[in-house]
Design an enzyme around this catalytic site. Structure first.
Site: not given
Ligand SMILES: NC(=O)C1=CN([C@@H]2O[C@H](COP(=O)(O)OP(=O)(O)OC[C@H]3O[C@@H](n4cnc5c(N)ncnc54)[C@H](O)[C@@H]3O)[C@@H](O)[C@H]2O)C=CC1
Ligand SMILES: CCCCCC(=O)/C=C/C=C\C=C\C=C\[C@@H](O)[C@@H](O)CCCC(=O)O
Length: 260
Positions: A65, A151
């Site tokens: 991307v 991030y």
């Molecule tokens: N796992 C979590 O706790 C959370 C994840 N997210 C978001 O969800 C989305 C997906 O993440 P996950 O499935 O958790 O991670 P993951 O690491 O399991 O999957 C990410 C996928 O994106 C692909 N990717 C990474 N960079 C790329 C690039 N430059 N071009 C094309 N493909 C690429 C990887 O190869 C992989 O297949 C991300 O945007 C992440 O920030 C959001 C909130 C929570």
């Molecule tokens: C460690 C990085 C994880 C990357 C994946 C991802 O995006 C995960 C996000 C999960 C939770 C994010 C929480 C954010 C919380 C803030 O919104 C804020 O509410 C925190 C304030 C502190 C508190 O809750 O007392």
């Protein structure tokens, strides 16, 4: 929006949340183009999905991307193969506070790039058939995670960009809805090697763990929320929060119409 016959593009589709998004879109009748830079995982997933849903329903294209050339080629191939684009999931993302410029490039610039390349094909004003674009942000796009400031910044930017594009589309007549998906912690590879991913902020890992201890959800929980944002045609400019104990639309403050 009924998904039967619709064509979707999912970035970061080979694993994690993107894989679950692709599966639920196929389950509901869409054709899905899987974009990912992980060729082995992408090809393996396409083979599995083709066996389950039929040979003519999925296509894997290796695509970074970060590359304008690769994204333009992938979207053009999608149109040539499936006749158009109705749904885009800008989902690819990474977390690495040491490689912060790459994090910005993938998480933010990749979402902007996907949106602008897709607009060329989806915009009703330029011959497209409209549709919906869902950007995977994060709960960290609505409130800060101190252990990963860059991030956090990228995800806040994705929310802001999504909401602005929703307004631009509505005001311009693009016929495209824009929504953000804001999951909490989800059980995927992104949560592995957290210490390394936090880089200069690895000393805050314990703080992050306190957030994580509040609950980690499955990719299928996120995929169900994606389906809601794609199919509910009343949703535009929304940020849908999904975490272990809550699913809700972010109640953004409306701008005051006149100063008090
Ligand atoms: N796992 C979590 O706790 C959370 C994840 N997210 C978001 O969800 C989305 C997906 O993440 P996950 O499935 O958790 O991670 P993951 O690491 O399991 O999957 C990410 C996928 O994106 C692909 N990717 C990474 N960079 C790329 C690039 N430059 N071009 C094309 N493909 C690429 C990887 O190869 C992989 O297949 C991300 O945007 C992440 O920030 C959001 C909130 C929570
Ligand atoms: C460690 C990085 C994880 C990357 C994946 C991802 O995006 C995960 C996000 C999960 C939770 C994010 C929480 C954010 C919380 C803030 O919104 C804020 O509410 C925190 C304030 C502190 C508190 O809750 O007392």
């Amino acid at each position: 929006m009924a998904l039967s016959g619709k064509s979707a593009v999912v970035t970061g589709a080979a694993m994690g949340i993107g894989k679950a998004m692709s599966e639920i879109l196929l389950q509901n009748g869409a054709k899905v183009v899987l974009l990912d830079m992980n060729e082995a995982a992408g090809k393996s997933l396409q083979e599995a999905l083709s066996k389950q849903y039929g040979q003519d329903r999925t296509l894997f294209l290796i695509c970074n991307v970060e590359s304008e050339e690769q994204m333009k080629a992938a979207f053009q191939k999608t149109v040539e193969t499936f006749g158009g684009i109705d749904i885009l999931c800008n989902n690819a993302g990474m977390l690495n506070e040491s490689e912060w410029e790459k994090t910005v490039s993938v998480n933010l610039l990749g979402v902007i790039r996907g949106t602008y390349v897709a607009l060329q094909h989806m915009n009703k004003l330029t011959g497209g058939r409209g549709g919906v674009i869902v950007n995977t942000a994060s709960l960290a796009g609505l409130g800060p995670l101190p252990s990963c400031p860059v991030y956090t910044a990228t995800k806040h930017a994705v929310v802001g960009f999504t909401r602005a594009m929703a307004g631009a589309s509505a005001a311009s007549g693009y016929g495209i809805r824009f929504n953000a998906l804001c999951p909490g912690f989800v059980q995927t590879d992104l949560l592995s090697n957290i210490l390394a991913r936090l880089g200069p902020f690895s000393h805050l890992e314990a703080l992050t763990q306190t957030f994580m201890d509040k609950g980690v959800i499955n990719t299928s929980d996120v995929a169900k929320c994606l389906l809601e944002l794609v199919t509910d045609e009343t949703k535009n400019g929304e940020a849908l929060i999904v975490k272990s104990d809550l699913k809700m639309y972010m109640p953004f403050p409306t701008e005051p119409k006149t100063p008090k």
